[in-house]
Design an enzyme around this catalytic site. Structure first.
Site, PDB file in Angstrom:
ATOM      1  N   SER A   1       0.848  -1.188   0.000  1.00 36.64           N
ATOM      2  CA  SER A   1       0.000   0.000   0.000  1.00 36.64           C
ATOM      3  C   SER A   1       0.881   1.234   0.000  1.00 36.64           C
ATOM      4  CB  SER A   1      -0.900   0.015   1.248  1.00 36.64           C
ATOM      5  OG  SER A   1      -1.600   1.237   1.356  1.00 36.64           O
TER       6      SER A   1
ATOM      7  N   TYR B   1      -1.849  -0.618  10.343  1.00 35.91           N
ATOM      8  CA  TYR B   1      -2.003  -0.986   8.933  1.00 35.91           C
ATOM      9  C   TYR B   1      -0.732  -0.616   8.171  1.00 35.91           C
ATOM     10  CZ  TYR B   1      -3.868  -1.299   4.204  1.00 35.91           C
ATOM     11  OH  TYR B   1      -4.072  -1.634   2.890  1.00 35.91           O
TER      12      TYR B   1
END
Length: 269
Positions: free
Chosen positions: A131, A144
């Site tokens: 990501s 995350y």
């Protein structure tokens, strides 16, 4: 030449489904995975097999099933993942462990399972979906970011370790795309009168807006197709809006406190 065989974790929805559908249309033999195929009785875009990336025995069984059916495995796309939000101080530790099990340990289980087959056949490609958030610590998304950043670095290491076997490993780092990830994301509760209550709620609302207004996952599918076609892959492939990709450049060139100030302003902190 026979069709290239592609295995995509988390293939029943979102980016995984978009990638699998696109590659199937381009002539690849695609196997997608889901924890419970019975929840998708009408799924017909490509074949779904049962897999829980958190369980090594489930991983091995799924990989063995693909090899038994197709006699080879050319491309692994580690796409399965979960989201998590919350203040670092207030996020339950069991949820921290869960997100690492899925986003970090899961891809490692998958890579360990497919590497022997790829060595045996003299090559292969592994695309790890990280990501853009994995390149920076984002407020209220720290865990995350940590899972994706950790996978990013392991990918760099394994890429060098497996180069002599003809195996290519790369990072694909999407920004915000319109998927159902927000619905499945774990949100640490907004605790009334917490020191983080107002800031976290405001950041949470902003994050959800970004996902809802995200790009078409087809962009990611097309990027994956481009990567598969390359003879030599890059280490990193960011994909997303210009401002999201620009953030990676700014992270590299700006002093740390200046970049931090940009993030604080963005999240209104």
């Amino acid at each position: 030449m026979d069709k290239k065989v592609v295995l995509i974790t988390g293939g029943s929805s979102g980016i995984g489904k978009s990638v699998g559908t696109y590659l199937t249309e381009k002539g690849y033999k695609v196997y997608g995975t889901t924890r419970n195929p019975n929840k998708h009785p009408d799924f017909s875009a490509f074949e779904l097999i049962q897999l829980d990336v958190k369980l090594p025995e489930s991983v091995q069984q799924a990989v063995s099933e693909v090899i038994a059916k197709a006699s080879r495995l050319d491309v692994l796309i580690n796409n399965a993942g979960v989201g998590i939000t919350g203040p670092v101080e207030e996020t339950p530790h069991e949820e921290i462990l869960n997100v690492f099990d899925t986003n970090f340990h899961g891809p490692i289980h998958m890579m360990k399972a497919v590497l022997p087959q790829m060595r045996k056949q003299g090559g292969g490609l592994i695309i790890n979906t990280t990501s853009i958030a994995g390149y920076m610590g984002l407020p209220f998304r720290g865990y995350y970011s940590a899972t994706k950043g950790a996978l990013n670095l392991v990918t760099e290491s394994l890429r060098m370790e497996t180069k002599k076997f003809g195996i290519s490993i790369t990072n694909l780092a999407p920004g915000d795309f319109a998927t159902n990830i927000a619905a499945g994301r774990y949100h640490a509760p907004v605790i009334k009168d917490s020191a983080y209550e107002e800031d976290y709620q405001r950041s949470l609302d902003l994050m959800n807006e970004h996902v809802d207004a995200g790009g078409d996952p087809l962009q990611v599918a097309k990027k994956v197709h481009q990567i598969i076609q390359k003879k030599k892959t890059k280490v990193h492939y960011p994909v997303g809006e210009f401002t999201q990709r620009l953030s990676l450049l700014l992270k590299r060139v700006l002093p740390g406190r200046v970049y931090e100030k940009l993030l604080l302003n963005h999240y209104k902190l």
